[in-house]
Design a protein around this motif. Structure first.
Motif, PDB file in Angstrom:
ATOM      1  N   HIS A  75       0.866  -1.181   0.000  1.00  0.00           N
ATOM      2  CA  HIS A  75       0.000   0.000   0.000  1.00  0.00           C
ATOM      3  C   HIS A  75       0.905   1.234   0.000  1.00  0.00           C
ATOM      4  O   HIS A  75       1.699   1.430   0.947  1.00  0.00           O
ATOM      5  N   LEU A  76       0.796   2.065  -1.026  1.00  0.00           N
ATOM      6  CA  LEU A  76       1.733   3.159  -1.253  1.00  0.00           C
ATOM      7  C   LEU A  76       0.985   4.483  -1.270  1.00  0.00           C
ATOM      8  O   LEU A  76       0.188   4.755  -2.180  1.00  0.00           O
ATOM      9  N   LEU A  77       1.233   5.317  -0.255  1.00  0.00           N
ATOM     10  CA  LEU A  77       0.570   6.618  -0.110  1.00  0.00           C
ATOM     11  C   LEU A  77       1.525   7.709  -0.572  1.00  0.00           C
ATOM     12  O   LEU A  77       2.610   7.878  -0.004  1.00  0.00           O
ATOM     13  N   LEU A  78       1.118   8.459  -1.606  1.00  0.00           N
ATOM     14  CA  LEU A  78       2.041   9.394  -2.245  1.00  0.00           C
ATOM     15  C   LEU A  78       2.407  10.576  -1.356  1.00  0.00           C
ATOM     16  O   LEU A  78       3.521  11.080  -1.403  1.00  0.00           O
ATOM     17  N   SER A  79       1.470  11.047  -0.539  1.00  0.00           N
ATOM     18  CA  SER A  79       1.774  12.150   0.380  1.00  0.00           C
ATOM     19  C   SER A  79       0.720  12.194   1.475  1.00  0.00           C
ATOM     20  O   SER A  79      -0.469  12.086   1.191  1.00  0.00           O
ATOM     21  N   SER A  80       1.178  12.363   2.705  1.00  0.00           N
ATOM     22  CA  SER A  80       0.232  12.540   3.798  1.00  0.00           C
ATOM     23  C   SER A  80       0.027  14.016   4.138  1.00  0.00           C
ATOM     24  O   SER A  80      -0.775  14.337   5.016  1.00  0.00           O
ATOM     25  N   ASP A  81       0.742  14.920   3.442  1.00  0.00           N
ATOM     26  CA  ASP A  81       0.542  16.356   3.656  1.00  0.00           C
ATOM     27  C   ASP A  81       0.651  17.099   2.329  1.00  0.00           C
ATOM     28  O   ASP A  81       1.591  17.861   2.098  1.00  0.00           O
ATOM     29  N   PRO A  82      -0.301  16.875   1.414  1.00  0.00           N
ATOM     30  CA  PRO A  82      -0.205  17.545   0.116  1.00  0.00           C
ATOM     31  C   PRO A  82      -0.308  19.061   0.197  1.00  0.00           C
ATOM     32  O   PRO A  82       0.285  19.767  -0.624  1.00  0.00           O
ATOM     33  N   ASP A  83      -1.040  19.582   1.189  1.00  0.00           N
ATOM     34  CA  ASP A  83      -1.149  21.044   1.318  1.00  0.00           C
ATOM     35  C   ASP A  83       0.217  21.653   1.620  1.00  0.00           C
ATOM     36  O   ASP A  83       0.643  22.633   0.995  1.00  0.00           O
ATOM     37  N   GLY A  84       0.910  21.085   2.594  1.00  0.00           N
ATOM     38  CA  GLY A  84       2.243  21.574   2.913  1.00  0.00           C
ATOM     39  C   GLY A  84       3.206  21.385   1.763  1.00  0.00           C
ATOM     40  O   GLY A  84       4.075  22.224   1.504  1.00  0.00           O
ATOM     41  N   GLY A  85       3.069  20.260   1.046  1.00  0.00           N
ATOM     42  CA  GLY A  85       3.941  20.015  -0.096  1.00  0.00           C
ATOM     43  C   GLY A  85       3.822  21.089  -1.152  1.00  0.00           C
ATOM     44  O   GLY A  85       4.816  21.498  -1.760  1.00  0.00           O
ATOM     45  N   ARG A  86       2.613  21.580  -1.370  1.00  0.00           N
ATOM     46  CA  ARG A  86       2.424  22.626  -2.382  1.00  0.00           C
ATOM     47  C   ARG A  86       3.166  23.908  -2.015  1.00  0.00           C
ATOM     48  O   ARG A  86       3.623  24.640  -2.891  1.00  0.00           O
ATOM     49  N   LEU A  87       3.299  24.167  -0.736  1.00  0.00           N
ATOM     50  CA  LEU A  87       4.006  25.385  -0.308  1.00  0.00           C
ATOM     51  C   LEU A  87       5.515  25.233  -0.389  1.00  0.00           C
ATOM     52  O   LEU A  87       6.253  26.160  -0.062  1.00  0.00           O
ATOM     53  N   ASN A  88       5.996  24.073  -0.818  1.00  0.00           N
ATOM     54  CA  ASN A  88       7.430  23.860  -1.054  1.00  0.00           C
ATOM     55  C   ASN A  88       7.757  23.667  -2.530  1.00  0.00           C
ATOM     56  O   ASN A  88       8.897  23.359  -2.872  1.00  0.00           O
TER      57      ASN A  88
END
Length: 392
Positions: A75-88
């Motif tokens: 089971h592969l989850l691409l991101s658990s914090d996509p909102d924070g990822g967008r700000l980087n």
């Protein structure tokens, strides 16, 4: 991931397991295999993008190698914090990454806003929507192995683990040697943790709120537990393989000098922040947290001088705070909340950032690792840990 799922529909399922606070989907690819489950998550912290590249590589590897599916369903989850990822995204979407560019574009949320840091402990119920989504996945699949793909800024490779599995020492040593990434002898955030062998550190489950010693005024303190601790409640092994983005030179920074530098930097940032308009942005609590972290690091350096000497983070955490405070100022000005005074404070902060960056760059001489090295290391880590779990 959608292309992989579309190309292998008999083996793969791509589904949305939750939504972020901003409504972004949390997508998980399941590659069907054996009766037990492995859960691998990228992006547990918003400023740690290496795991996303690793996860795509892992998905392709698992599909191409049926032997790794004999015992495990993945089971592969691409991101658990996509909102924070967008700000980087200003720095994280290209490679190699320059140290100054990284710190100018960095966003690392305060601990209570990090999905990875808000899993339940006694007395703490501040679970974020993303955290609850991962909790539901763990409760559903009950993974024997849970991996959060972290990356550090500098230093060497190391593991944070939920229990002292001695076999992980050999897995780490092999992966580190194969990909020419040095082992980290004593990461600054592992001081005082038990270790079954070089580079492997066991993280005890955080105490409940009522059992924690009172924090010193202005010092950082944790929120909840992590995903590895939540997976451990189902008997799974939790592991966070850390890998550095930049290769650096060894530094000569005694613990006393480190503590003094951190305290001074914390005071500088605190005073600058207090002179900014009180209007909040997403960056303000993140800066306040870096100030609290510096105060805690300074005290730890006083109390553990041998382990706290020559720590790169003593030079880099102030840069994190200064970079995010610059973003706070830019956000205020963009919202029309600034004036000539704010621009003067922004200029003063820019001088501080440049001085701190020059000190760090001169001492560390950072050179980015090749992305293939970091991905290869994390892939070997996952597969090695999976072999350990499949054998038990």
């Amino acid at each position: 991931m959608s292309a992989l799922a579309d190309g292998e529909p008999e083996r793969c399922e791509l589904r949305v397991v939750g939504r972020s606070r901003a409504g972004e989907p949390l997508e998980m690819l399941t590659v069907r295999g054996g009766p037990r489950s492995a859960l691998v998550m990228a992006g547990p912290h918003a400023n740690e993008p290496v795991g996303a590249a690793t996860l795509v590589t892992l998905a392709r590897y698992v599909l191409a190698h049926p032997e790794v599916r004999e015992e495990l369903t993945w089971h592969l989850l691409l991101s658990s914090d996509p909102d924070g990822g967008r700000l980087n995204e200003a720095w994280s979407c290209s490679w190699p990454v320059h140290l100054e560019e990284y710190h100018r574009g960095l966003y690392r949320p305060a601990v209570g806003d990090q999905p990875e840091c808000t899993f339940p402990v006694a007395g703490f119920s501040g679970q974020l929507p993303e955290t609850r989504a991962v909790m539901a996945v763990i409760d559903e699949v009950r993974p024997v192995l849970s991996v959060g793909l972290h990356n550090a800024d500098t230093g060497g490779a190391f593991y944070l683990v939920s229990r002292p599995e001695s076999g992980l020492v050999d897995v780490l040593a092999s992966a580190s040697d194969r990909h020419s990434i040095p082992l980290e002898a004593m990461p600054s955030d592992c001081i005082g943790l038990p270790s079954p062998g070089p580079g492997v550190f066991v993280v005890p489950e955080p105490r409940g709120l009522a059992d924690r010693p009172p924090a010193a005024p202005g010092e950082w303190q944790p929120a909840g537990a992590s995903s590895m601790h939540y997976a451990a409640r189902h008997g799974g092994l939790g592991i966070s393989p850390e890998v550095p983005v930049w290769r650096t030179l060894p530094i000569d920074l005694p613990a006393a000098a480190s503590a003094a530098y951190l305290r001074e930097a914390a005071q500088v940032l605190f005073r600058l922040l207090e002179r900014f308009p009180a209007r909040p942005t997403v960056f303000r609590p993140a800066v306040e947290e870096q100030v609290a972290i510096m105060r805690l690091m300074a005290r730890i350096a006083d109390e553990n001088p041998a382990d706290s000497a020559n720590q790169d983070l003593s030079l880099l955490v102030p840069l994190r705070g200064a970079g995010m405070l610059l973003r706070h100022a830019e956000a205020l000005l963009a919202e029309g909340a600034g004036d000539a005074r704010l621009r003067r404070e922004q200029a003063a902060l820019e001088d501080v950032f440049r001085a701190w960056y020059a000190k760090a760059e001169q001492a560390l001489r950072p050179v980015p690792f090749e992305l293939r090295q970091l991905v290869g290391y994390q892939l070997d880590t996952i597969l090695g840990a999976a072999r350990l779990c499949a054998a038990t």
